[in-house]
Design an enzyme around this catalytic site. Structure first.
Site, PDB file in Angstrom:
ATOM      1  N   GLU A  91     -26.878  14.110  -3.510  1.00 28.32           N
ATOM      2  CA  GLU A  91     -28.347  14.166  -3.058  1.00 28.32           C
ATOM      3  C   GLU A  91     -29.124  13.135  -3.814  1.00 28.32           C
ATOM      4  O   GLU A  91     -30.199  12.929  -3.319  1.00 28.32           O
ATOM      5  CB  GLU A  91     -28.755  15.775  -3.280  1.00 28.32           C
ATOM      6  CG  GLU A  91     -28.743  16.177  -4.694  1.00 28.32           C
ATOM      7  CD  GLU A  91     -29.308  17.417  -4.878  1.00 28.32           C
ATOM      8  OE1 GLU A  91     -30.413  17.915  -4.352  1.00 28.32           O
ATOM      9  OE2 GLU A  91     -28.468  18.538  -5.228  1.00 28.32           O
TER      10      GLU A  91
ATOM     11  N   GLU B  99      -7.043   1.989 -13.429  1.00 30.01           N
ATOM     12  CA  GLU B  99      -6.493   3.206 -12.793  1.00 30.01           C
ATOM     13  C   GLU B  99      -5.280   3.682 -13.454  1.00 30.01           C
ATOM     14  O   GLU B  99      -5.198   4.808 -13.660  1.00 30.01           O
ATOM     15  CB  GLU B  99      -6.202   2.645 -11.423  1.00 30.01           C
ATOM     16  CG  GLU B  99      -7.346   2.677 -10.462  1.00 30.01           C
ATOM     17  CD  GLU B  99      -7.136   2.089  -8.986  1.00 30.01           C
ATOM     18  OE1 GLU B  99      -7.976   2.361  -8.088  1.00 30.01           O
ATOM     19  OE2 GLU B  99      -6.198   1.569  -8.839  1.00 30.01           O
TER      20      GLU B  99
ATOM     21  N   HIS C 215     -28.059  20.333  -1.208  1.00 36.64           N
ATOM     22  CA  HIS C 215     -28.152  20.790  -2.597  1.00 36.64           C
ATOM     23  C   HIS C 215     -27.433  21.975  -2.563  1.00 36.64           C
ATOM     24  O   HIS C 215     -27.300  22.832  -1.898  1.00 36.64           O
ATOM     25  CB  HIS C 215     -29.687  21.081  -2.884  1.00 36.64           C
ATOM     26  CG  HIS C 215     -30.024  21.588  -4.139  1.00 36.64           C
ATOM     27  ND1 HIS C 215     -29.961  20.748  -5.146  1.00 36.64           N
ATOM     28  CD2 HIS C 215     -30.041  22.808  -4.724  1.00 36.64           C
ATOM     29  CE1 HIS C 215     -30.080  21.526  -6.368  1.00 36.64           C
ATOM     30  NE2 HIS C 215     -30.291  22.707  -5.919  1.00 36.64           N
TER      31      HIS C 215
ATOM     32  N   CYS D  49       0.809  -1.131  -0.171  1.00 33.64           N
ATOM     33  CA  CYS D  49       0.075   0.010  -0.094  1.00 33.64           C
ATOM     34  C   CYS D  49       0.814   1.240   0.076  1.00 33.64           C
ATOM     35  O   CYS D  49       0.833   2.142  -0.665  1.00 33.64           O
ATOM     36  CB  CYS D  49      -0.905  -0.094   1.176  1.00 33.64           C
ATOM     37  SG  CYS D  49      -2.070   1.528   1.222  1.00 33.64           S
TER      38      CYS D  49
ATOM     39  N   TYR E 181      -9.106  -3.392 -10.865  1.00 35.91           N
ATOM     40  CA  TYR E 181      -8.694  -2.130 -10.279  1.00 35.91           C
ATOM     41  C   TYR E 181      -7.451  -1.436 -10.986  1.00 35.91           C
ATOM     42  O   TYR E 181      -7.460  -0.114 -11.489  1.00 35.91           O
ATOM     43  CB  TYR E 181      -8.184  -2.316  -8.856  1.00 35.91           C
ATOM     44  CG  TYR E 181      -9.533  -2.567  -7.847  1.00 35.91           C
ATOM     45  CD1 TYR E 181      -9.707  -1.542  -6.860  1.00 35.91           C
ATOM     46  CD2 TYR E 181     -10.124  -3.644  -7.942  1.00 35.91           C
ATOM     47  CE1 TYR E 181     -10.681  -1.914  -5.908  1.00 35.91           C
ATOM     48  CE2 TYR E 181     -11.303  -3.879  -6.973  1.00 35.91           C
ATOM     49  CZ  TYR E 181     -11.522  -2.908  -6.191  1.00 35.91           C
ATOM     50  OH  TYR E 181     -12.390  -3.208  -5.102  1.00 35.91           O
TER      51      TYR E 181
ATOM     52  N   LYS F 106       0.036   5.369  -6.151  1.00 34.94           N
ATOM     53  CA  LYS F 106      -0.889   5.417  -7.256  1.00 34.94           C
ATOM     54  C   LYS F 106      -1.961   6.433  -6.951  1.00 34.94           C
ATOM     55  O   LYS F 106      -2.396   7.135  -8.031  1.00 34.94           O
ATOM     56  CB  LYS F 106      -1.620   3.998  -7.089  1.00 34.94           C
ATOM     57  CG  LYS F 106      -2.973   3.910  -8.155  1.00 34.94           C
ATOM     58  CD  LYS F 106      -3.652   2.647  -7.814  1.00 34.94           C
ATOM     59  CE  LYS F 106      -4.493   2.955  -6.493  1.00 34.94           C
ATOM     60  NZ  LYS F 106      -5.371   1.837  -6.042  1.00 34.94           N
TER      61      LYS F 106
ATOM     62  N   CYS G  87      -1.522   1.656  -2.980  1.00 33.38           N
ATOM     63  CA  CYS G  87      -2.523   2.682  -3.174  1.00 33.38           C
ATOM     64  C   CYS G  87      -1.980   4.038  -2.854  1.00 33.38           C
ATOM     65  O   CYS G  87      -2.520   5.021  -3.373  1.00 33.38           O
ATOM     66  CB  CYS G  87      -3.488   2.247  -2.002  1.00 33.38           C
ATOM     67  SG  CYS G  87      -2.994   1.455  -0.510  1.00 33.38           S
TER      68      CYS G  87
END
Length: 459
Positions: A443, A183, A438, A43, A179, A51, A48
Site C-alpha cells: 500500500e 542471492e 490495508h 534457468c 544477483y 536457485k 533461477c
C-alpha cells in the site's frame, strides 16, 4: 523441395531455444535442436529454478526465528542431502517436460555439442554427424566468468558447482556483488553457514538504484552476512584447515569454500562462429540487429549469448519475436524499456524502470523522488529491526512514474504488477488515486505523498 536437412536448426535447448524450436515446428517446419548438457538450459538446470528452491529452503530459518515472536516453539534441523535429492528430482522432472514438449511439437532433439562448420552446416562433435539447415538459431546462453590468472583460482567454485556441493560447508566466502553473489550469500547464511561476501566495488548490485544498493547492504548484514567492499582477491591458498583468501586490503579470510560469482559471459567459445561469418561485439557477445539477426544473413541469436537483457522471460520474448519475424512474415522487435527484475536476496529486491540517477539524466524537467523506509508489520513485535524500502521515481514534467524500487518482503511479487503501471505510463496522480489495500507493505506504493527534499537526498 529444400536441399537442407532441416528448415531450422537451434543450438541450445534453454528457455529461448526451446520456445523458438517448438513454435517453428508447430508451424509445420522441419526443426532440430541440439543440447550438449541437459534440456532446460541455465534457468531450469543451473539457474533461477534450482536457485529459487535454495532461497526458499534457506529462508525457513528466518521464518522459524520470526515464529518465536508469535508464540511458536520451533525445534527444527536441516538436512542438506535430503534437500539436494528432492531438488534434483524436481529439476529432472522439469527437464523431462521440456524434452517431451519438444517431441510433441515434432522437434528432433540432438544430444551433443553442435559446432558451426559454415553458415548452413553444423557438426555434432564426437557423434560423426553433420547436419545442414536453411536457417540456424544460436541460443547457447552464458557461462560463469572467473579471473583465470588469479593464483589459486582452481580451488574456487562457481554457482554451477554450488548446486551440487556434497556437503554443506561451515564457512564460505563469495566473491562478487551482483544477483548471483547476493542471492547465494543469503542462501548459505540462511542454512547456517558462516558467510562472507567480498566485492571490489563501493556497493552491491552495480547498476541498481543507489538507495536500493545501500539499503540491501545494510539489511543482509542484519542476517549475519559479513560484507567486505572495495576489495578483491590477490590469491587463494589451500591449507589443512581450509582455503585462505588473501585480499588486496590486507584481510586474510579462512573458509571451507570459496565461490566466485563475478558475472557470466556469453557462451561462444569453440562454437565455430568465424567459420559461419558470425561477428561478435567488443564485449564478446554475438552481434545482432533489432530482429536478432547476426552478421550471417541466415543465422539468428537470442538470449544471454547476445548480452542484451539477460533474463529468461526476455529470451522467451526474443524467441517469439524471431518466430514471428522469420516464419510469420511479421517483423517483430522486443521493447527493452521498463523490464522488471527481481533479486532473490534475503530480503529480496524488486525493481522496474529507471533508477534515480538514470532518471535525472533522462528527464529534462527534473525528477520527483518519494521514499519510505519502515518496519514491515510482520516484524512489529518479534524484536527484528529489519526495514523495508519503497521508492518511486517520477518525471517532474509529465508526472509519469518512471521507476519503482522495493527491498523487503514480497518485493518480487509486488514488482510484477507495478511493472504494468510503469509500462502503461501511469502518472503519480493515477497511482495516488488508486485505493490502498490495508494492511499490506504494497500500500505504500499508492500512499506516498511527500517528495524528498534536497537536504533529504543529500543525507
Amino acid at each position: 523441395m529444400s536441399t537442407y536437412d532441416y528448415d531450422l536448426f537451434v543450438i541450445g535447448a534453454g528457455s529461448g531455444g526451446v520456445r523458438a524450436a517448438r513454435l517453428t515446428a508447430l508451424d509445420g517446419k522441419r526443426v532440430a535442436i541440439a543440447e550438449e548438457h541437459r534440456v532446460g538450459g541455465t534457468c531450469v538446470i543451473r539457474g533461477c529454478v534450482p536457485k529459487k528452491f535454495m532461497v526458499m529452503a534457506s529462508d525457513f530459518s528466518h521464518q522459524f526465528e520470526t515464529a518465536r515472536g508469535y508464540g511458536w516453539t520451533v525445534d527444527a534441523s536441516f538436512d542438506w542431502k535430503t534437500f539436494l535429492e528432492h531438488k534434483d528430482v524436481e529439476i529432472a522432472r522439469l527437464s523431462g517436460i521440456y524434452a517431451a514438449n519438444l517431441g510433441k511439437a515434432g522437434v528432433e532433439l540432438v544430444h551433443g555439442r553442435a559446432v558451426l562448420k559454415d553458415a548452413h552446416t553444423v557438426e555434432i562433435v564426437g557423434k560423426g554427424r553433420t547436419i545442414t539447415a536453411e536457417r540456424i538459431l544460436i541460443a547457447t546462453g552464458g557461462r560463469p566468468w572467473v579471473p583465470e590468472g588469479l593464483p589459486g583460482i582452481e580451488h574456487a567454485i562457481t554457482s554451477e558447482e554450488a548446486f551440487h556441493l556434497p556437503e554443506l560447508p561451515k564457512r564460505i566466502l563469495i566473491a562478487g556483488g551482483g544477483y548471483i553473489a547476493v542471492e547465494f550469500a543469503g542462501i548459505f547464511a540462511g542454512l547456517g553457514v558462516e558467510t562472507t561476501l567480498v566485492y571490489r566495488g563501493p556497493n552491491l548490485l552495480r547498476g541498481f538504484d543507489d538507495d536500493v544498493r545501500a539499503h540491501l547492504a545494510g539489511e543482509i548484514e542484519k542476517r549475519g552476512i559479513k560484507v567486505v567492499l572495495a576489495s578483491q582477491h590477490e590469491r587463494i591458498e589451500r591449507t589443512d584447515a581450509g582455503l585462505i583468501s588473501l585480499l588486496d586490503n590486507g584481510l586474510t579470510i579462512e573458509t571451507d569454500v570459496v565461490m566466485f560469482a563475478t558475472g557470466r559471459i556469453p557462451y561462444v567459445k569453440g562454437l565455430g562462429l568465424e567459420a559461419a561469418g558470425v561477428a561478435l561485439t567488443e564485449a564478446g557477445a554475438i552481434r545482432v540487429d533489432g530482429h536478432s539477426r547476426t552478421t550471417a544473413p541466415n543465422i539468428w541469436a537470442i538470449g544471454d549469448v547476445t548480452d542484451r537483457i539477460n533474463l529468461t522471460p526476455v529470451a522467451i520474448r526474443e524467441a517469439v519475436a524471431f518466430h514471428k519475424t522469420v516464419y510469420r512474415d511479421t517483423p517483430s522487435r522486443i521493447d527493452y524499456e521498463a523490464v522488471a527484475t527481481a533479486v532473490f536476496s534475503q530480503p529480496p529486491v524488486g525493481t522496474v524502470g529507471l533508477s534515480e540517477g538514470e532518471a535525472r539524466r533522462a528527464c529534462t524537467d527534473g525528477v520527483d523522488v518519494y521514499v519510505s523506509r519502515f518496519r514491515p508489520m510482520k516484524y512489529a513485535f518479534t524484536g527484528s529491526d529489519e526495514r523495508m524500502l519503497v521508492k518511486l521515481v517520477v518525471d517532474a514534467g509529465s508526472q509519469r512514474v518512471v521507476g519503482v524500487h522495493l527491498v523487503g518482503p514480497d518485493a518480487p511479487e509486488i514488482i510484477q504488477l507495478a511493472a504494468v503501471a510503469v509500462k502503461a505510463g501511469l502518472t503519480k496522480g493515477q497511482w495516488d488515486a488508486t485505493c490502498a489495500v490495508h494492511p499490506t507493505v504494497a500500500e505504500e506504493l499508492v500512499t506516498l505523498r511527500e517528495k524528498q527534499t534536497p537536504s533529504q537526498m543529500a543525507g
